[in-house]
Design an enzyme around this catalytic site. Structure first.
Site, PDB file in Angstrom:
ATOM      1  N   CYS A   1      11.236   3.290  -8.383  1.00  0.00           N
ATOM      2  CA  CYS A   1       9.918   3.674  -7.854  1.00  0.00           C
ATOM      3  C   CYS A   1       9.742   3.265  -6.397  1.00  0.00           C
ATOM      4  O   CYS A   1       8.848   3.754  -5.717  1.00  0.00           O
ATOM      5  CB  CYS A   1       8.805   3.044  -8.687  1.00  0.00           C
ATOM      6  SG  CYS A   1       8.959   3.395 -10.434  1.00  0.00           S
TER       7      CYS A   1
ATOM      8  N   HIS B   1       3.078  10.607 -10.164  1.00  0.00           N
ATOM      9  CA  HIS B   1       4.144   9.668  -9.795  1.00  0.00           C
ATOM     10  C   HIS B   1       5.515  10.339  -9.856  1.00  0.00           C
ATOM     11  O   HIS B   1       6.278  10.119 -10.787  1.00  0.00           O
ATOM     12  CB  HIS B   1       4.075   8.448 -10.728  1.00  0.00           C
ATOM     13  CG  HIS B   1       5.059   7.378 -10.409  1.00  0.00           C
ATOM     14  ND1 HIS B   1       5.550   7.144  -9.142  1.00  0.00           N
ATOM     15  CD2 HIS B   1       5.653   6.443 -11.198  1.00  0.00           C
ATOM     16  CE1 HIS B   1       6.398   6.130  -9.180  1.00  0.00           C
ATOM     17  NE2 HIS B   1       6.492   5.697 -10.414  1.00  0.00           N
TER      18      HIS B   1
END
Lengths: 381, 86
Positions: A80, A325
């Site tokens: 991430c 995301h």
């Protein structure tokens, strides 16, 4: 060390876009950033492209679409934090004097990835994964303890998701543009108790890009350069040294280093984009990023301090919860939102007089470590 | 490197009931961290949670049980269960 400016930003709309290949998403964002910067493809001297699931040398495919080839081009994976890692590397390539202008792209297509429709699986040989751990469970364990030990209610946590979904409604680039109530968030499907579906970020496709230049060169292209005041990246420490799972040591240390590098403090931050993969994370990051003392984080959400119109709006884009995301794109997309805020181009989400902004991402599961990687960037105008 | 014998009793540090499938376990199942007196947290499957609702801080004890099947073979390992005072 030279000062580095962001002179162009671009993004795709985020969402479920299975008909679009990853490199097409990346090319759309990169072209938007090139146009926004007012440069031509031949001005770009180097590039970093962050991606997890799109296959090998995706950066070459992305930039090949828009006439950028024959340059130093590095593909990056850091879970991430991949997008932020790419930014950090590009920042250094200019700060050090190696190059004067480069582009950073973060791109992810979860719906066309090998794990489409599934959770991000544990790594092979990860015994905790074999024993039933997953990414949601990891934060559910944290949330259970956080709620019980610090007397935080599910309503407090759900309010983060209410706020960020509201912000998402104001962002044309957001995956979700739908308001939810506290009750709807709490009563949505349980995933890993006490985390319900609407406390989790969705799976998302999308891409974002930024063009960087030395401050001197930036003057030629814009009278509103955004300066990278701090860029810090860290890997996670051993979990046996991690005293309290409800407090991310790596975020705390990364933020402290960033404030020191920028010569600024948490009190200077006007807008923040932080890693709200799960609603509970946002409350904890308020503390770790220094926005309040421990125990006061619930007040920040209850009193509206972190909503639009408050003293320190957080996740004005909608955050991971609502904007979405796309793993490797997230760190770059946060920067795009903050640059729009600093330039006064954030539309209905605009925070008045924003001068200093902070971006934070954390991610990647590794057995035996707190987490994979964390990055903090501070931008100023 | 040295082998040490750790306690088989500890306190429940945190837990969650998982409602999603995993490689070896059908939902719902319980997992958690158990803190043992040596100060170490152990990640484990938790059994017996339907009969004894879980609470942070409760006494837990290690048991050796079947975890899952692999072909013809049973995979056995540690789990934790709430301690029941007799």
């Amino acid at each position: 060390m030279r000062e580095v400016a962001i002179i162009g930003v671009g993004s795709t709309v985020f969402g479920k876009l299975p008909e679009r290949l990853p490199y097409e998403l990346g090319a759309e964002a990169a072209w938007a950033a090139v146009r926004d910067a007012g440069i031509t493809p031949k001005d770009v001297q180097f590039a970093y492209c962050s991606n997890l699931y799109g296959g090998m040398v995706i950066g070459q495919a992305v930039l090949g679409e828009i006439g950028i080839a024959g340059i130093e081009l590095t593909n990056i994976e850091n879970a991430c934090a991949g997008g932020a890692t790419a930014l950090r590397k590009a920042w250094w390539d200019i700060a050090s004097g190696l190059y004067n202008m480069g582009i950073v792209i973060g791109v992810e297509s979860m719906t066309t990835s090998p794990i489409a429709g599934k959770l991000i699986p544990p790594a092979k040989g990860d015994i905790t994964g074999e024993l039933g751990m997953n990414m949601v469970a990891r934060f559910a364990l944290l949330q259970r303890r956080y709620m019980d030990i610090f007397n935080v209610s599910l309503e407090h946590i759900a309010k983060v998701s209410v706020k960020n979904h509201h912000n998402g409604c104001l962002n044309p680039y957001s995956q979700y543009k739908k308001e939810f109530t506290i009750e709807e968030i709490i009563s949505s499907r349980p995933i890993c108790e006490p985390i319900t579906l609407l406390q989790c970020c969705p799976a998302t496709d999308g891409a974002a890009a930024v063009v960087l230049a030395s401050r001197d060169l930036a003057k030629r292209y814009t009278n509103k350069p955004v300066i990278i005041a701090a860029s810090v990246l860290k890997s996670g420490d051993y979990a046996f040294r991690w005293e309290d799972i409800t407090f991310s040591d790596m975020t705390y240390q990364c933020a402290n280093d960033a404030y020191e590098m920028a010569g600024l403090g948490p009190e200077d931050v006007d807008v923040c984009e932080l890693h709200d993969a799960f609603a509970v994370n946002e409350l904890q990051h308020y503390v770790e990023l220094g926005f309040c003392e421990r125990g006061e984080e619930v007040r920040l959400i209850e009193d509206g301090v972190t909503e639009l119109g408050g003293k320190l709006p957080v996740n004005t884009s909608g955050g991971l919860l609502a904007k979405g995301h796309p793993v490797s794109a997230t760190g770059v997309a946060q920067i795009v939102e903050l640059v729009w805020q600093l330039r006064g181009q954030a539309g209905k989400r605009q925070v008045d007089h924003a001068k200093v902004c902070l971006a934070h991402v954390i991610g990647g599961e590794v057995a035996g470590l707190e987490s994979g990687a964390v990055a903090v960037h501070i931008l100023k105008r | 490197m040295e082998k040490v014998h750790l306690s088989e009793q500890g306190k429940l540090y945190s837990f969650t009931i998982v409602h999603m499938p995993s490689e070896h376990f059908n939902p719902p199942y319980a997992i958690g961290w158990i803190e043992i007196p040596e100060g170490i947290r152990i990640f484990s499957q938790i059994r017996g949670w339907q009969e004894h609702p879980l609470e942070i801080g409760m006494d837990m004890e290690l048991t050796i049980e079947k975890l899952w099947d692999e072909g013809e073979q049973e995979v056995t390992g540690y789990t934790f269960r709430p301690s029941v005072r007799r």
